[in-house]
Enzyme design. Sequence first.
Site, PDB file in Angstrom:
ATOM      1  N   LYS A  85       0.816  -1.224   0.000  1.00 55.16           N
ATOM      2  CA  LYS A  85       0.000   0.000   0.000  1.00 55.16           C
ATOM      3  C   LYS A  85       0.847   1.269   0.000  1.00 55.16           C
ATOM      4  O   LYS A  85       2.034   1.258   0.310  1.00 55.16           O
ATOM      5  CB  LYS A  85      -0.996  -0.047   1.157  1.00 55.16           C
ATOM      6  CG  LYS A  85      -2.160  -0.987   0.803  1.00 55.16           C
ATOM      7  CD  LYS A  85      -3.274  -0.979   1.792  1.00 55.16           C
ATOM      8  CE  LYS A  85      -4.404  -1.890   1.255  1.00 55.16           C
ATOM      9  NZ  LYS A  85      -5.379  -2.214   2.290  1.00 55.16           N
ATOM     10  N   ARG A 124      -3.562 -10.432   4.587  1.00 56.04           N
ATOM     11  CA  ARG A 124      -4.014 -10.336   3.198  1.00 56.04           C
ATOM     12  C   ARG A 124      -2.870  -9.742   2.379  1.00 56.04           C
ATOM     13  O   ARG A 124      -2.524  -8.574   2.557  1.00 56.04           O
ATOM     14  CB  ARG A 124      -5.256  -9.432   3.145  1.00 56.04           C
ATOM     15  CG  ARG A 124      -5.852  -9.273   1.771  1.00 56.04           C
ATOM     16  CD  ARG A 124      -7.041  -8.312   1.813  1.00 56.04           C
ATOM     17  NE  ARG A 124      -7.686  -8.213   0.522  1.00 56.04           N
ATOM     18  CZ  ARG A 124      -7.260  -7.421  -0.450  1.00 56.04           C
ATOM     19  NH1 ARG A 124      -6.195  -6.653  -0.271  1.00 56.04           N
ATOM     20  NH2 ARG A 124      -7.884  -7.390  -1.609  1.00 56.04           N
TER      21      ARG A 124
END
Length: 268
Positions: A203, A238
Amino acid sequence: MRARPLVMGVLNTTPDSFSDGGRWGDAAGAIAAAERMRAEGADLIDVGGESTRPGAAPVLEAEELSRVLPVIAALAGRARLSIDTQKPSVARAAAAAGATVLNDVQGLILDEMVEASALFEVTVVMHMRGSPATMGSLTDYDDLEGEVHARLHAAAARARSPAVWIDPGVGFAKTTTQNLRLLGRLDRLVALGWPVLIGASRKRFIGEVLGLPAPDDRLVGSLAAVAAAYRAGAQIFRVHDVAATRQLLDMLWAIEGAAGPTEAEAPG
Ligand code: HH2
């Protein structure tokens, strides 16, 4: 000793996801990618047909269904599957096709999604504000942790599935500093008692800390986030990079197992 941590492989069947968008081509390519992730040690595959990256445009229901259903149907029975969707209709169809985990980034704000959660073994409830289109400007919090904890507590109580996992929503309506803070104080979220899922993989906040604009270059930063979250007590991760994450977690788990219980945990 705690259970072996779970690795959830990210499988986006979208053209526009921030990291793997368009990478798998058609359904056959996505199915092959899922098989690869399974071989690398993924415990679950998270299938998504609508990007939630900041600024992403919503996708029509028919389009989302046509992206995810062939993949879920082909993998059902061979892999544990979660459906990453904000639409109750997509959740229901995915459950019928064989998905057993519901991943709702909106945290069950829709009554229809609460009802759909009854069709699954596990519901993942995540914290976010607004929508992917608006969340970038919704980062003013009086009490970031207090809000995240309260909203997740309430969402977990709404879920109708037998199990619930909670997720602070790294990157969703949060600045880089806020993402780091939530990760740094994750032990407090773990203390609420539900298994905690973390999705920090590749991210933007990692890119901002390390000066790495390309998501593919963020493996080491992603692994650092996984390690920090694991040590704080998170159980499900995840990630895009399944093989590396599996190795990292198995090593941390082995070290922790060999250390044995602390004095406080030892019986008698
Ligand atoms: N992050 C993304 C999507 N779904 N679900 C949970 N529970 N937690 C997360 O942190 C999370 C999530 C965003 O990442 P990605 O799927 O890689 O990209 P995109 O939203 O662009 O498809």
